[in-house]
Design an enzyme around this catalytic site. Structure first.
Site, PDB file in Angstrom:
ATOM      1  N   CYS A 162      78.723  52.272  20.855  1.00  0.00           N
ATOM      2  CA  CYS A 162      77.352  52.170  20.326  1.00  0.00           C
ATOM      3  C   CYS A 162      76.535  51.223  21.199  1.00  0.00           C
ATOM      4  O   CYS A 162      75.402  51.524  21.593  1.00  0.00           O
ATOM      5  CB  CYS A 162      77.363  51.640  18.897  1.00  0.00           C
ATOM      6  SG  CYS A 162      78.267  52.642  17.711  1.00  0.00           S
ATOM      7  N   ASP A 178      75.494  14.676  44.154  1.00  0.00           N
ATOM      8  CA  ASP A 178      74.458  13.816  44.698  1.00  0.00           C
ATOM      9  C   ASP A 178      74.816  12.396  44.262  1.00  0.00           C
ATOM     10  O   ASP A 178      75.305  12.194  43.151  1.00  0.00           O
ATOM     11  CB  ASP A 178      73.097  14.224  44.139  1.00  0.00           C
ATOM     12  CG  ASP A 178      72.000  13.315  44.640  1.00  0.00           C
ATOM     13  OD1 ASP A 178      71.837  13.193  45.857  1.00  0.00           O
ATOM     14  OD2 ASP A 178      71.321  12.703  43.790  1.00  0.00           O
ATOM     15  N   ASP A 193      67.184  17.712  42.699  1.00  0.00           N
ATOM     16  CA  ASP A 193      68.189  18.506  43.401  1.00  0.00           C
ATOM     17  C   ASP A 193      68.098  20.000  43.105  1.00  0.00           C
ATOM     18  O   ASP A 193      69.019  20.745  43.420  1.00  0.00           O
ATOM     19  CB  ASP A 193      69.597  18.031  42.984  1.00  0.00           C
ATOM     20  CG  ASP A 193      69.778  16.549  43.203  1.00  0.00           C
ATOM     21  OD1 ASP A 193      69.452  16.079  44.289  1.00  0.00           O
ATOM     22  OD2 ASP A 193      70.241  15.864  42.278  1.00  0.00           O
ATOM     23  N   CYS A 226      55.907  56.204  57.114  1.00  0.00           N
ATOM     24  CA  CYS A 226      54.880  56.164  58.156  1.00  0.00           C
ATOM     25  C   CYS A 226      53.504  56.005  57.523  1.00  0.00           C
ATOM     26  O   CYS A 226      53.349  56.078  56.299  1.00  0.00           O
ATOM     27  CB  CYS A 226      54.906  57.437  59.002  1.00  0.00           C
ATOM     28  SG  CYS A 226      54.518  58.923  58.064  1.00  0.00           S
ATOM     29  N   ASP A 251      70.724  15.887  39.308  1.00  0.00           N
ATOM     30  CA  ASP A 251      69.922  15.616  38.107  1.00  0.00           C
ATOM     31  C   ASP A 251      69.096  16.821  37.667  1.00  0.00           C
ATOM     32  O   ASP A 251      68.450  16.784  36.628  1.00  0.00           O
ATOM     33  CB  ASP A 251      69.019  14.397  38.317  1.00  0.00           C
ATOM     34  CG  ASP A 251      68.015  14.590  39.453  1.00  0.00           C
ATOM     35  OD1 ASP A 251      67.845  15.733  39.905  1.00  0.00           O
ATOM     36  OD2 ASP A 251      67.417  13.590  39.875  1.00  0.00           O
ATOM     37  N   CYS A 258      80.682  49.962  17.148  1.00  0.00           N
ATOM     38  CA  CYS A 258      81.738  49.859  18.150  1.00  0.00           C
ATOM     39  C   CYS A 258      81.127  49.654  19.528  1.00  0.00           C
ATOM     40  O   CYS A 258      79.911  49.682  19.699  1.00  0.00           O
ATOM     41  CB  CYS A 258      82.609  51.104  18.156  1.00  0.00           C
ATOM     42  SG  CYS A 258      81.773  52.573  18.782  1.00  0.00           S
ATOM     43  N   CYS A 307      52.260  58.813  55.307  1.00  0.00           N
ATOM     44  CA  CYS A 307      52.733  58.756  53.911  1.00  0.00           C
ATOM     45  C   CYS A 307      51.755  57.954  53.064  1.00  0.00           C
ATOM     46  O   CYS A 307      51.381  58.355  51.952  1.00  0.00           O
ATOM     47  CB  CYS A 307      54.112  58.106  53.838  1.00  0.00           C
ATOM     48  SG  CYS A 307      55.401  58.971  54.737  1.00  0.00           S
TER      49      CYS A 307
END
Length: 818
Positions: free
Chosen positions: A91, A514, A717, A13, A713, A88, A16
């Site tokens: 980590c 296209d 596009d 609101c 292309d 590993c 706030c």
């Protein structure tokens, strides 16, 4: 003073907003603050010497709201950090979590296979120095930094780093193997030949270099993990080697079973696995190394008629380079003098050299043929084609496949779960020895010693569980496959931006193309001139070319080219107007000239007479027909055809064989479009689409077929490629917009679309295989070790081989034919 805009969440609101605004205005260091409830934004002016952005965010948080700095492109930085000390998957996941929890970090991906962290962050909130401190606090070090993503001059350091990694792994491996091997030889002599006086203290001393010198990095990783209250692969190996060693020292005072030989052998086998894994990972990343090694180191420039050699870093756009026969072209540019053939296989994967002459574009790092060229540099450094290729490959290698997210979550709990299982094995052997002994007796493995003390058997089973478990195989499953797949693609002119594109591509049901420049060559030519209404052929072409001379449409260029070829002149046009999707209008010699579609003519009430019948005949042949009218009177029509690419029919047939629906999207009328579709075997035609209507058509295809890829292309596009589930940009060399797509095909050949699909499917198949073997290995090996059917030394060897198997399986990707 500095200004910042925050996006505010959780404001319900106006009160706030007012409360937050008041709280910010009362904060020392903030000169002015305005909170807008409607836009959910806070506009703040503050003194950076008194207040940081992080402190402002904390102030917003204290008020009960969440503030996020509004993204500004200039403040967002992409950086790649090379991390040392990760052993590993746990980590990598832990470090990634550290980055993601830091204020100002927008995205973070830590890749175990490449040992790199790709981070996107807001430099106003967090700096490079802060990132370095985060890495150090997590227990790791930074070998080098890439700064803004991809600088080409790091090629030698990239190669040197991999060589250093393998060399270091080799040194540690041999140190452990030599001393562990010596212990094993002494043990065999002591047991089967003759007792060795002082055998036990000798083996205790010999084990120190193997376990604590060669294995120091492993134990250090364990300590760092414990400081973070976590556990990783290093923790398992430390418990499987150092703990048995220290327990064996009790043998100086009590007559206990010694585990010295086992402890040294476990560390040696672990380091053998690390070495083999480092070598295999180096092979997996060889494609990116090849690309990095391609860069020319120097350039020969012509300055005021004088030749001089300069470092590639000193090359600037506009400089003229002299490229002699057989030399590398230093950077992207345009030929201003000379002619030659250029080997562009490094960029396109095409082995046939391409002829270059004045006005031709050339790509940096390609090889000049027998002629000498003078080239004006157009792009240098991180803007070159090669730099963009490397950037895209590294982005793919640093990305994650969606299925990896689940595996990462599981891996995060893997090591703690293994520790629990090891403890359970230990106490299970103590509490239910009869059950375990009966199972071991039934299978009778050759290493079983049923007469050993109960405590020894329990400890052996727990140790076997620890060392057989392998989270690394899970952590390497996706990154290694992506490294090999994206690298193989780059070698063949297929640039994949992300792991997500690979996973999506395998499930694509329809692929839309296209027409102009994708299925066709993109260079239309006039094939027919049909005058009408008393106009001559020359007048028809003159009026049409005169209006189209200022148009940017490819069809207009064909008319102008035809007029130039036939040496027909035309007057200048005035009051030019382009009507999207219909045509153009202009005034020539005080006459209104219309050039365009039937829709344009109808809207201006032009009587076409018999022209529509002639139109249909030409359109049935797959030609595009343009109508011409002068002062609202039909002057005739012009037929224009854009020739299909040689491989179009073959490529579309292959796509159908792969189970895909092929779609052509074009602005042509339906008759022309369907004629072309019949020629090349397109499944579905979407005709008469205006340029801004491609996005909607892709959306409709998604509703009809599901996941849809779009091939264009990458320039005209771009919106449609973005709408598609997978956008594929196709072009030739430097004329392609790499940034516009998920997958970029550099070669410009439609068969590359087929290759991209095959590569995506093969890469994802390898990822699934890797996960299957990693899960199968752990789900099978851990219960076997729990039951006491596996000796810890064999378990350590199997653990090393499981990671190696995943990497080697990924390397098999290189055998596929694209």
């Amino acid at each position: 003073m500095e200004k910042i805009t925050l996006l505010i969440d959780d404001m319900s609101c106006a009160s706030c907003a007012l409360g937050l605004e008041k709280g910010l205005q009362e904060t020392e260091g903030i000169k002015e603050a305005t909170v807008n409830f409607a836009s959910a934004k806070a506009y703040i002016e503050f003194d950076p010497e008194k207040l940081t952005i992080e402190q402002i965010l904390n102030r917003v948080s204290d008020a009960g709201f969440k503030g996020t700095p509004e993204k500004r492109l200039s403040l967002t930085v992409d950086e790649v950090l090379v991390i040392e000390g990760m052993h590993c998957a746990s980590c990598a996941i832990g470090l990634e979590s550290t980055f993601k929890n830091a204020a100002g970090v927008l995205e973070a991906v830590v890749n175990l296979a490449t040992e790199k962290a790709s981070i996107k962050y807001d430099r106003e909130i967090i700096s490079h120095k802060d990132l370095v401190e985060l890495v150090k606090s997590a227990g790791y070090t930074i070998a080098e930094t890439g700064g803004e993503r991809i600088a080409l001059n790091n090629s030698s350091s990239e190669l040197d780093r991999d060589l250093r990694t393998v060399a270091k792994a080799a040194r540690l491996m041999w140190l452990a193997v030599i001393f562990a091997g010596a212990i094993m030889v002494l043990m065999m002599i002591n047991m089967f030949v003759l007792p060795i006086p002082g055998y036990f203290p000798i083996s205790v001393l010999l084990a120190i270099p193997a376990i604590f010198v060669a294995g120091w990095a492993t134990h250090r990783g364990t300590f760092k993990a414990l400081k973070r209250f976590s556990a990783n692969m290093d923790t398992l190996v430390t418990l499987g080697s150092a703990l048995p060693y220290f327990l064996s020292l009790l043998n100086f005072w009590f007559p206990l079973t010694t585990f010295i030989e086992m402890a040294a052998s476990i560390m040696a086998l672990h380091l053998v696995g690390r070495f083999l894994e480092a070598k295999a990972k180096g092979r997996a990343s060889q494609a990116i190394k090849k690309l990095l090694a391609l860069e020319a180191k120097t350039a020969r420039v012509i300055d005021n008629g004088t030749e001089r050699e300069i470092a590639i870093e000193d090359l600037l756009p506009g400089m003229v380079m002299l490229v002699r026969p057989g030399e590398k072209i230093p950077t992207d540019g345009i030929v201003i003098s000379g002619s030659s053939s250029v080997d562009e296989s490094m960029a396109t994967g095409e082995s046939i050299p391409v002829e270059k002459s004045e006005g031709s574009e050339v790509i940096g790092a390609t090889i000049n043929g027998r002629g000498a060229l003078q080239v004006r540099a157009s792009r240098v450094g991180k803007d070159t084609f090669l730099a963009q290729v490397i950037k895209m490959v590294e982005e793919a290698q640093g990305s994650k496949v969606p299925i990896q997210e689940f595996a990462d979550r599981v891996t995060g709990y893997f090591v703690p779960a293994v520790l629990v299982v090891a403890l359970a094995a230990f106490f299970s052997w103590l509490l239910f020895p009869g059950f375990h002994l009966s199972i071991v007796e039934f299978f009778s493995p050759p290493w079983a010693n049923l007469k050993a003390p109960q405590l020894t058997l329990a400890f052996m089973a727990a140790t076997a569980v620890l060392v057989i478990s392998c989270p690394c195989a899970l952590g390497l499953a996706t990154p290694t496959a992506l490294m090999v797949g994206s690298g193989l693609g780059a070698e063949n002119g297929i640039l994949i931006r992300s792991g997500e594109a690979i996973q999506t591509m395998k499930d694509v049901k329809a692929i839309a193309f296209d027409k102009t420049g994708t299925l066709t060559r993109g260079k239309p030519q006039v094939t027919d001139l049909v005058p009408a209404g008393g106009f001559s052929r020359e007048e028809l072409l003159s009026f049409a070319a005169g209006v189209e001379a200022v148009s940017e449409h490819p069809l207009g260029a064909a008319l102008v080219e035809k007029a130039a070829t036939e040496k027909i002149s035309y007057a200048a046009v005035s009051n030019f107007e382009s009507i999207t999707g219909q045509g153009v209008i202009g005034i020539i010699d005080r006459k209104e000239v219309l050039v365009g579609s039937r829709r344009l003519m109808e809207s201006h009430k032009v009587d076409l007479g018999v022209l529509p019948e002639q139109m249909e005949t030409l359109e049935a042949e797959g030609k595009t027909v343009v109508l011409v009218a002068v002062d609202r009177k039909a002057a005739g029509l012009v037929a224009i055809a854009d020739t299909l690419k040689d491989e179009a029919i073959e490529a579309l047939a292959k796509l159908k064989d792969l189970g895909l629906v092929t779609v052509m999207i074009t602005g042509d009328n339906r008759v022309t479009a369907e004629a072309i579709a019949r020629q090349i075997g397109i499944s579905k035609v979407v005709a008469e689409v205006l340029p801004d209507g491609k996005v909607d058509q892709v959306r409709r295809l998604q509703e009809e077929f599901g996941l849809t890829a779009m091939v264009g292309d990458g320039i005209n596009d771009a919106p449609a490629l973005k709408q598609a589930n997978v956008g594929i940009a196709i072009g030739t060399g430097t004329d392609i917009a790499i940034e516009a797509s998920d997958i970029t095909l550099v070669r410009g050949n439609l068969n590359s679309v087929v290759s991209a699909i095959l590569l995506s499917r093969a890469t994802f198949k390898k990822i699934r295989q890797n996960y299957f073997w990693a899960w199968f290995y752990n789900s099978f090996a851990i219960p076997v070790a729990f039951l006491g059917l596996l000796h810890p030394i064999i378990g350590a060897g199997a653990m090393a081989l499981s990671s190696l198997n995943v990497v080697l399986n990924s390397l098999r990707l290189r055998k596929i034919e694209l």
